[in-house]
Design a protein around this motif. Structure first.
Motif, PDB file in Angstrom:
ATOM      1  N   ASP A 191       0.879  -1.168   0.000  1.00 16.71           N
ATOM      2  CA  ASP A 191       0.000   0.000   0.000  1.00 16.71           C
ATOM      3  C   ASP A 191       0.913   1.213   0.000  1.00 16.71           C
ATOM      4  O   ASP A 191       1.733   1.372   0.918  1.00 16.71           O
ATOM      5  CB  ASP A 191      -0.889  -0.001   1.246  1.00 16.71           C
ATOM      6  CG  ASP A 191      -1.882  -1.157   1.235  1.00 16.71           C
ATOM      7  OD1 ASP A 191      -2.274  -1.591   0.136  1.00 16.71           O
ATOM      8  OD2 ASP A 191      -2.252  -1.631   2.330  1.00 16.71           O
ATOM      9  N   VAL A 192       0.790   2.037  -1.029  1.00 16.13           N
ATOM     10  CA  VAL A 192       1.762   3.112  -1.224  1.00 16.13           C
ATOM     11  C   VAL A 192       1.085   4.435  -1.521  1.00 16.13           C
ATOM     12  O   VAL A 192      -0.062   4.478  -1.982  1.00 16.13           O
ATOM     13  CB  VAL A 192       2.733   2.783  -2.387  1.00 16.13           C
ATOM     14  CG1 VAL A 192       3.649   1.624  -2.022  1.00 16.13           C
ATOM     15  CG2 VAL A 192       1.982   2.477  -3.685  1.00 16.13           C
ATOM     16  N   THR A 193       1.805   5.510  -1.276  1.00 14.91           N
ATOM     17  CA  THR A 193       1.398   6.823  -1.756  1.00 14.91           C
ATOM     18  C   THR A 193       2.656   7.592  -2.114  1.00 14.91           C
ATOM     19  O   THR A 193       3.774   7.088  -1.955  1.00 14.91           O
ATOM     20  CB  THR A 193       0.495   7.557  -0.741  1.00 14.91           C
ATOM     21  OG1 THR A 193      -0.093   8.690  -1.395  1.00 14.91           O
ATOM     22  CG2 THR A 193       1.253   8.007   0.495  1.00 14.91           C
ATOM     23  N   LEU A 194       2.465   8.802  -2.616  1.00 15.80           N
ATOM     24  CA  LEU A 194       3.593   9.638  -3.044  1.00 15.80           C
ATOM     25  C   LEU A 194       3.864  10.721  -2.013  1.00 15.80           C
ATOM     26  O   LEU A 194       2.939  11.209  -1.362  1.00 15.80           O
ATOM     27  CB  LEU A 194       3.271  10.300  -4.390  1.00 15.80           C
ATOM     28  CG  LEU A 194       3.081   9.369  -5.583  1.00 15.80           C
ATOM     29  CD1 LEU A 194       2.547  10.141  -6.790  1.00 15.80           C
ATOM     30  CD2 LEU A 194       4.385   8.659  -5.938  1.00 15.80           C
ATOM     31  N   PHE A 195       5.150  11.087  -1.870  1.00 21.22           N
ATOM     32  CA  PHE A 195       5.474  12.216  -1.007  1.00 21.22           C
ATOM     33  C   PHE A 195       6.422  13.164  -1.728  1.00 21.22           C
ATOM     34  O   PHE A 195       7.103  12.786  -2.681  1.00 21.22           O
ATOM     35  CB  PHE A 195       6.061  11.740   0.333  1.00 21.22           C
ATOM     36  CG  PHE A 195       7.465  11.202   0.262  1.00 21.22           C
ATOM     37  CD1 PHE A 195       8.565  12.019   0.526  1.00 21.22           C
ATOM     38  CD2 PHE A 195       7.705   9.864  -0.059  1.00 21.22           C
ATOM     39  CE1 PHE A 195       9.861  11.513   0.469  1.00 21.22           C
ATOM     40  CE2 PHE A 195       8.992   9.353  -0.118  1.00 21.22           C
ATOM     41  CZ  PHE A 195      10.079  10.187   0.147  1.00 21.22           C
ATOM     42  N   ASP A 196       6.411  14.396  -1.277  1.00 20.54           N
ATOM     43  CA  ASP A 196       7.254  15.443  -1.837  1.00 20.54           C
ATOM     44  C   ASP A 196       8.599  15.429  -1.122  1.00 20.54           C
ATOM     45  O   ASP A 196       8.649  15.552   0.104  1.00 20.54           O
ATOM     46  CB  ASP A 196       6.553  16.796  -1.650  1.00 20.54           C
ATOM     47  CG  ASP A 196       7.291  17.925  -2.342  1.00 20.54           C
ATOM     48  OD1 ASP A 196       8.514  18.084  -2.114  1.00 20.54           O
ATOM     49  OD2 ASP A 196       6.644  18.665  -3.108  1.00 20.54           O
ATOM     50  N   LEU A 197       9.680  15.243  -1.865  1.00 19.25           N
ATOM     51  CA  LEU A 197      11.013  15.158  -1.259  1.00 19.25           C
ATOM     52  C   LEU A 197      11.389  16.430  -0.516  1.00 19.25           C
ATOM     53  O   LEU A 197      12.114  16.391   0.481  1.00 19.25           O
ATOM     54  CB  LEU A 197      12.077  14.880  -2.330  1.00 19.25           C
ATOM     55  CG  LEU A 197      12.420  13.416  -2.597  1.00 19.25           C
ATOM     56  CD1 LEU A 197      11.215  12.632  -3.060  1.00 19.25           C
ATOM     57  CD2 LEU A 197      13.534  13.303  -3.619  1.00 19.25           C
ATOM     58  N   ASN A 198      10.908  17.572  -0.992  1.00 21.55           N
ATOM     59  CA  ASN A 198      11.312  18.843  -0.392  1.00 21.55           C
ATOM     60  C   ASN A 198      10.632  19.112   0.938  1.00 21.55           C
ATOM     61  O   ASN A 198      11.243  19.658   1.856  1.00 21.55           O
ATOM     62  CB  ASN A 198      11.020  19.999  -1.365  1.00 21.55           C
ATOM     63  CG  ASN A 198      11.719  19.779  -2.695  1.00 21.55           C
ATOM     64  OD1 ASN A 198      12.898  19.433  -2.741  1.00 21.55           O
ATOM     65  ND2 ASN A 198      10.986  19.960  -3.787  1.00 21.55           N
ATOM     66  N   THR A 199       9.364  18.709   1.057  1.00 22.77           N
ATOM     67  CA  THR A 199       8.612  19.023   2.283  1.00 22.77           C
ATOM     68  C   THR A 199       8.341  17.788   3.136  1.00 22.77           C
ATOM     69  O   THR A 199       8.001  17.903   4.308  1.00 22.77           O
ATOM     70  CB  THR A 199       7.238  19.632   1.923  1.00 22.77           C
ATOM     71  OG1 THR A 199       6.486  18.638   1.213  1.00 22.77           O
ATOM     72  CG2 THR A 199       7.404  20.869   1.052  1.00 22.77           C
TER      73      THR A 199
END
Length: 232
Positions: free
Chosen positions: A144-152
């Motif tokens: 189960d996955v989602t995306l995250f922002d590397l900067n924040t």
């Protein structure tokens, strides 16, 4: 950069029938379970442990090839994005606890549905539990996955909560709403994951499979290469 992905539709597919899926042969290749690493573009946050689901462990682990494919999928994303794994290998005890919890949510949210209708809905969002049933997460082949922002570090808006038992969780729910941020975000995740060999189930934008019976079903394979992985 791979921004072309966001222009491609997520195809509509028939929701699978568990009775068909569970008849698919399994020839387990005995790959070990490996902890999901915490790297710059691939992380884990064991959400069920965090949410105090009974029997949940403070670790996300998956089969070795699944970890490699997750790493590969991150390279298919725009450079500022990464993948976070919320859950992977899951014991029968946790599967039962989730069935109970999400079953309760469905009863509260949809009181007008009959008991049979509520059960049918539960089956779309939580795999069945049974002594002989190999649920997808038990194999170590489901993530189960989602995306995250590397900067924040912030998770991207995917248009529904993880495990939300509503129509909004269906992977194609935002296909006809290009103005919604979830439209592009789901496409980005979907195409990155499918490009490296994962399959997705229609009712959950977050759920991807490799090697197990669901993967065999959705990718037209004759047999699965992951059966039940009993423990870490």
């Amino acid at each position: 950069m791979h921004h072309t992905h966001t222009h491609k539709r997520i195809p509509s597919r028939e929701h699978h029938d568990w009775n068909i899926v569970e008849r698919i042969a399994i020839v387990d290749n005995q790959e070990p379970l490996v902890a999901v690493p915490n790297e710059s573009r691939l992380k884990q946050e064991p959400i069920y442990f965090k949410n105090q689901v009974p029997h949940a462990i403070n670790l996300c682990a998956a089969r070795a090839s699944v970890i490699e494919k997750l790493r590969e999928a991150t390279t298919q994303l725009p450079e500022h994005l990464g993948i976070v794994v919320l859950d992977a290998w899951r014991s029968r005890e946790v599967q039962q606890a989730l069935q109970d919890q999400i079953g309760d949510v469905i009863k509260q949210t949809y009181p007008h549905l009959s008991a049979d209708e509520q059960k049918a809905m539960l089956k779309q969002f939580v795999a069945p539990v049974g002594p002989d049933f190999v649920s997808p997460h038990l194999t170590g082949g489901s993530v189960d996955v989602t995306l995250f922002d590397l900067n924040t570090g912030a998770y991207l808006d995917m248009g529904s909560d993880f495990d939300e038992p509503t129509d909004k969780s269906f992977t194609t729910a935002y296909e006809n709403q290009p103005e919604h941020v979830a439209h592009a975000n789901r496409r980005t995740l979907y195409h990155a994951m499918l490009s490296v060999g994962f399959t997705n189930i229609t009712s959950e934008w977050w759920h991807y499979d490799y090697g197990n019976q669901l993967w065999a079903h959705y990718s037209g394979r004759d047999y699965a290469v992951y059966g039940a992985a009993e423990q870490l």
